[in-house]
Motif scaffolding. Structure first.
Motif, PDB file in Angstrom:
ATOM      1  N   ARG A 162       0.832  -1.217   0.000  1.00 26.50           N
ATOM      2  CA  ARG A 162       0.000   0.000   0.000  1.00 26.50           C
ATOM      3  C   ARG A 162       0.856   1.252   0.000  1.00 26.50           C
ATOM      4  O   ARG A 162       0.574   2.211  -0.700  1.00 26.50           O
ATOM      5  CB  ARG A 162      -0.884   0.017   1.246  1.00 26.50           C
ATOM      6  CG  ARG A 162      -2.324  -0.362   1.012  1.00 26.50           C
ATOM      7  CD  ARG A 162      -3.197  -0.007   2.197  1.00 26.50           C
ATOM      8  NE  ARG A 162      -2.549  -0.040   3.471  1.00 26.50           N
ATOM      9  CZ  ARG A 162      -2.570  -1.075   4.326  1.00 26.50           C
ATOM     10  NH1 ARG A 162      -3.204  -2.173   4.008  1.00 26.50           N
ATOM     11  NH2 ARG A 162      -1.967  -0.999   5.490  1.00 26.50           N
ATOM     12  N   ARG A 171       3.824   1.582  -0.970  1.00 25.15           N
ATOM     13  CA  ARG A 171       4.760   1.603  -2.097  1.00 25.15           C
ATOM     14  C   ARG A 171       6.225   1.577  -1.654  1.00 25.15           C
ATOM     15  O   ARG A 171       7.033   2.418  -2.094  1.00 25.15           O
ATOM     16  CB  ARG A 171       4.503   2.823  -2.996  1.00 25.15           C
ATOM     17  CG  ARG A 171       3.011   3.089  -3.197  1.00 25.15           C
ATOM     18  CD  ARG A 171       2.718   4.087  -4.268  1.00 25.15           C
ATOM     19  NE  ARG A 171       2.533   3.434  -5.539  1.00 25.15           N
ATOM     20  CZ  ARG A 171       3.115   3.842  -6.674  1.00 25.15           C
ATOM     21  NH1 ARG A 171       3.917   4.869  -6.680  1.00 25.15           N
ATOM     22  NH2 ARG A 171       2.890   3.194  -7.794  1.00 25.15           N
ATOM     23  N   GLU A 222       3.563 -14.307  -9.133  1.00 22.13           N
ATOM     24  CA  GLU A 222       2.934 -13.145  -9.764  1.00 22.13           C
ATOM     25  C   GLU A 222       3.710 -11.878  -9.423  1.00 22.13           C
ATOM     26  O   GLU A 222       3.947 -11.023 -10.281  1.00 22.13           O
ATOM     27  CB  GLU A 222       1.484 -13.018  -9.294  1.00 22.13           C
ATOM     28  CG  GLU A 222       0.717 -11.919  -9.986  1.00 22.13           C
ATOM     29  CD  GLU A 222      -0.705 -11.776  -9.457  1.00 22.13           C
ATOM     30  OE1 GLU A 222      -1.360 -12.819  -9.268  1.00 22.13           O
ATOM     31  OE2 GLU A 222      -1.139 -10.637  -9.234  1.00 22.13           O
ATOM     32  N   GLU A 241       5.154  -9.297 -12.023  1.00 20.42           N
ATOM     33  CA  GLU A 241       4.493  -8.006 -12.234  1.00 20.42           C
ATOM     34  C   GLU A 241       4.860  -6.943 -11.204  1.00 20.42           C
ATOM     35  O   GLU A 241       4.545  -5.774 -11.399  1.00 20.42           O
ATOM     36  CB  GLU A 241       2.953  -8.188 -12.184  1.00 20.42           C
ATOM     37  CG  GLU A 241       2.432  -9.384 -12.944  1.00 20.42           C
ATOM     38  CD  GLU A 241       2.099  -9.045 -14.394  1.00 20.42           C
ATOM     39  OE1 GLU A 241       2.229  -7.859 -14.768  1.00 20.42           O
ATOM     40  OE2 GLU A 241       1.721  -9.956 -15.141  1.00 20.42           O
ATOM     41  N   GLY A 242       5.508  -7.356 -10.113  1.00 23.35           N
ATOM     42  CA  GLY A 242       5.816  -6.369  -9.071  1.00 23.35           C
ATOM     43  C   GLY A 242       4.644  -6.144  -8.138  1.00 23.35           C
ATOM     44  O   GLY A 242       3.624  -6.794  -8.246  1.00 23.35           O
ATOM     45  N   PRO A 243       4.772  -5.192  -7.207  1.00 22.95           N
ATOM     46  CA  PRO A 243       3.740  -4.950  -6.191  1.00 22.95           C
ATOM     47  C   PRO A 243       2.594  -4.086  -6.738  1.00 22.95           C
ATOM     48  O   PRO A 243       2.574  -2.891  -6.572  1.00 22.95           O
ATOM     49  CB  PRO A 243       4.498  -4.213  -5.086  1.00 22.95           C
ATOM     50  CG  PRO A 243       5.659  -3.568  -5.764  1.00 22.95           C
ATOM     51  CD  PRO A 243       5.946  -4.317  -7.021  1.00 22.95           C
ATOM     52  N   THR A 244       1.659  -4.727  -7.380  1.00 20.25           N
ATOM     53  CA  THR A 244       0.578  -4.012  -8.055  1.00 20.25           C
ATOM     54  C   THR A 244      -0.683  -3.915  -7.193  1.00 20.25           C
ATOM     55  O   THR A 244      -0.782  -4.538  -6.136  1.00 20.25           O
ATOM     56  CB  THR A 244       0.180  -4.772  -9.323  1.00 20.25           C
ATOM     57  OG1 THR A 244      -0.217  -6.090  -8.917  1.00 20.25           O
ATOM     58  CG2 THR A 244       1.311  -4.862 -10.319  1.00 20.25           C
ATOM     59  N   ALA A 245      -1.648  -3.164  -7.727  1.00 21.51           N
ATOM     60  CA  ALA A 245      -2.973  -3.099  -7.108  1.00 21.51           C
ATOM     61  C   ALA A 245      -3.564  -4.503  -7.034  1.00 21.51           C
ATOM     62  O   ALA A 245      -4.176  -4.889  -6.038  1.00 21.51           O
ATOM     63  CB  ALA A 245      -3.890  -2.201  -7.936  1.00 21.51           C
ATOM     64  N   ALA A 246      -3.356  -5.280  -8.094  1.00 14.53           N
ATOM     65  CA  ALA A 246      -3.888  -6.642  -8.142  1.00 14.53           C
ATOM     66  C   ALA A 246      -3.315  -7.493  -7.017  1.00 14.53           C
ATOM     67  O   ALA A 246      -4.028  -8.258  -6.374  1.00 14.53           O
ATOM     68  CB  ALA A 246      -3.588  -7.275  -9.495  1.00 14.53           C
ATOM     69  N   LEU A 254      -2.171  -6.441  -4.140  1.00 12.87           N
ATOM     70  CA  LEU A 254      -2.760  -5.961  -2.888  1.00 12.87           C
ATOM     71  C   LEU A 254      -4.125  -6.605  -2.656  1.00 12.87           C
ATOM     72  O   LEU A 254      -4.424  -7.115  -1.568  1.00 12.87           O
ATOM     73  CB  LEU A 254      -2.904  -4.440  -2.932  1.00 12.87           C
ATOM     74  CG  LEU A 254      -3.527  -3.768  -1.711  1.00 12.87           C
ATOM     75  CD1 LEU A 254      -2.654  -3.956  -0.488  1.00 12.87           C
ATOM     76  CD2 LEU A 254      -3.751  -2.285  -1.960  1.00 12.87           C
ATOM     77  N   ILE A 255      -4.942  -6.602  -3.697  1.00 13.79           N
ATOM     78  CA  ILE A 255      -6.275  -7.192  -3.588  1.00 13.79           C
ATOM     79  C   ILE A 255      -6.175  -8.694  -3.354  1.00 13.79           C
ATOM     80  O   ILE A 255      -6.849  -9.254  -2.494  1.00 13.79           O
ATOM     81  CB  ILE A 255      -7.104  -6.917  -4.856  1.00 13.79           C
ATOM     82  CG1 ILE A 255      -7.428  -5.427  -4.957  1.00 13.79           C
ATOM     83  CG2 ILE A 255      -8.396  -7.728  -4.864  1.00 13.79           C
ATOM     84  CD1 ILE A 255      -8.079  -5.009  -6.266  1.00 13.79           C
ATOM     85  N   ARG A 256      -5.313  -9.357  -4.119  1.00 15.67           N
ATOM     86  CA  ARG A 256      -5.243 -10.813  -4.022  1.00 15.67           C
ATOM     87  C   ARG A 256      -4.652 -11.286  -2.699  1.00 15.67           C
ATOM     88  O   ARG A 256      -5.126 -12.274  -2.132  1.00 15.67           O
ATOM     89  CB  ARG A 256      -4.450 -11.390  -5.198  1.00 15.67           C
ATOM     90  CG  ARG A 256      -5.283 -11.365  -6.451  1.00 15.67           C
ATOM     91  CD  ARG A 256      -4.520 -11.702  -7.706  1.00 15.67           C
ATOM     92  NE  ARG A 256      -5.434 -11.629  -8.846  1.00 15.67           N
ATOM     93  CZ  ARG A 256      -5.051 -11.338 -10.079  1.00 15.67           C
ATOM     94  NH1 ARG A 256      -3.789 -11.103 -10.346  1.00 15.67           N
ATOM     95  NH2 ARG A 256      -5.946 -11.293 -11.044  1.00 15.67           N
ATOM     96  N   THR A 275      -4.943  -9.724   0.095  1.00 13.29           N
ATOM     97  CA  THR A 275      -6.015  -9.506   1.066  1.00 13.29           C
ATOM     98  C   THR A 275      -7.094 -10.564   0.924  1.00 13.29           C
ATOM     99  O   THR A 275      -7.483 -11.201   1.903  1.00 13.29           O
ATOM    100  CB  THR A 275      -6.632  -8.106   0.878  1.00 13.29           C
ATOM    101  OG1 THR A 275      -5.610  -7.125   0.994  1.00 13.29           O
ATOM    102  CG2 THR A 275      -7.693  -7.851   1.931  1.00 13.29           C
ATOM    103  N   ARG A 319      -7.144 -13.511  -0.908  1.00  8.49           N
ATOM    104  CA  ARG A 319      -6.816 -14.928  -0.917  1.00  8.49           C
ATOM    105  C   ARG A 319      -6.011 -15.358   0.299  1.00  8.49           C
ATOM    106  O   ARG A 319      -6.122 -16.491   0.743  1.00  8.49           O
ATOM    107  CB  ARG A 319      -6.035 -15.282  -2.183  1.00  8.49           C
ATOM    108  CG  ARG A 319      -6.857 -15.047  -3.428  1.00  8.49           C
ATOM    109  CD  ARG A 319      -6.083 -15.400  -4.669  1.00  8.49           C
ATOM    110  NE  ARG A 319      -6.746 -14.936  -5.863  1.00  8.49           N
ATOM    111  CZ  ARG A 319      -6.224 -15.075  -7.080  1.00  8.49           C
ATOM    112  NH1 ARG A 319      -5.056 -15.651  -7.239  1.00  8.49           N
ATOM    113  NH2 ARG A 319      -6.877 -14.622  -8.127  1.00  8.49           N
TER     114      ARG A 319
END
Lengths: 135, 135
Positions: free
Chosen positions: B35, B37, B93, B97-102, B104-106, B108, B110
């Motif tokens: 979050r 960054r 992942e 892809e690095g620390p993305t929004a996706a 963060l969501i996943r 949280t 999963r």
């Protein structure tokens, strides 16, 4: 206020337009479930929406990297802020079990945000991509 | 939005509760790093830090289960294995892809959500058995 996708919101990239349409549909269904006070459904739909948002943001970010879009970093920041807000909304809902004002938050933090982001930020991405295609 | 542990998650066996709290503490740090960054390197480090503890904790529970002849050992262990696989996929992942929004969501949805559900159901059952068998 329903979140309607229209041709005016097209960013000129079919896969992304399709995902936007699906996103808007999910938000609308979530709003309906909230208005119907269906707590179980709302919780499940917030999780589902989160997953779809993750997939969609990944798609866009990969696309931007592939076309060498210079606005990638700023665009990613918007995605990250939205993801954090969505998760916080979900968490507040889960903790409270119900959330007076959830409809308002959904409209403002999700619906309005998505419409604005698509209209401005995603459109800019779309314009760059179509210029890159024509070059 | 910190502190994912809540007293509801206590299973009534001190050693297990302590490990769960440590687990959530590490997830907290990971989520904060994404979050706020802190960057891909820091996130990778915290993913590894969390992964190590997940394995250690699962091992510890499984050892207890075997020692006390817990009848649902197999099913419980299968859940652990599924989670480890899922977590491995998230690490892969991140590497890509690095620390993305996706991410963060996943993480949280999963990791956190999965753990809460698993603890609330499977670990509670285990704990009840351990208490009954005087373990």
């Amino acid at each position: 206020m329903p979140l309607q996708w229209t041709q005016a919101l097209s960013v000129g990239i079919p896969e992304i337009d399709a995902q936007h349409q699906e996103l808007f549909r999910q938000v609308d269904r979530l709003l309906e479930a909230t208005l119907a006070n269906d707590h179980g459904q709302v919780g499940a739909m917030l999780t589902f929406l989160g997953e779809y948002v993750a997939t969609h943001f990944s798609t866009e970010e990969r696309f931007m990297r592939d076309v060498g879009y210079p606005g990638l970093d700023r665009h990613r920041e918007e995605h990250e802020r939205f993801a954090a807000d969505l998760l916080e909304l979900h968490r507040d809902f889960a903790e409270a079990g119900t959330l007076p004002g959830l409809v308002g938050r959904l409209n403002r933090q999700v619906g309005d945000w998505l419409r604005g982001h698509v209209c401005v930020t995603d459109m800019a991405m779309g314009r760059f991509a179509s210029r890159a295609r024509m070059a | 939005m910190p502190i994912l542990w809540d007293p509801d998650l206590s299973v009534g066996v001190e050693a297990i509760d302590a490990q769960h709290q440590e687990l959530f503490g590490r997830i907290d740090r990971l989520l904060e790093a994404i979050r706020e960054r802190h960057g891909a390197e820091e996130v990778a480090r915290l993913l590894e830090y969390l992964g190590e503890y997940v394995l250690a904790h699962f091992s510890s529970e499984e050892k207890l289960m075997l020692e006390q002849a817990y009848p649902h050992y197999d099913a419980h262990r299968q859940e652990h294995l599924r989670f480890v696989r899922e977590f491995g996929a998230l690490r892969a992942e991140h590497e890509k892809e690095g620390p993305t929004a996706a991410l963060l969501i996943r993480v949280t949805n999963r990791v956190t959500a999965w753990l809460r559900e698993h603890i609330y159901r499977a670990d509670r059952d285990l704990a009840a058995f351990l208490r009954d068998s005087g373990g």
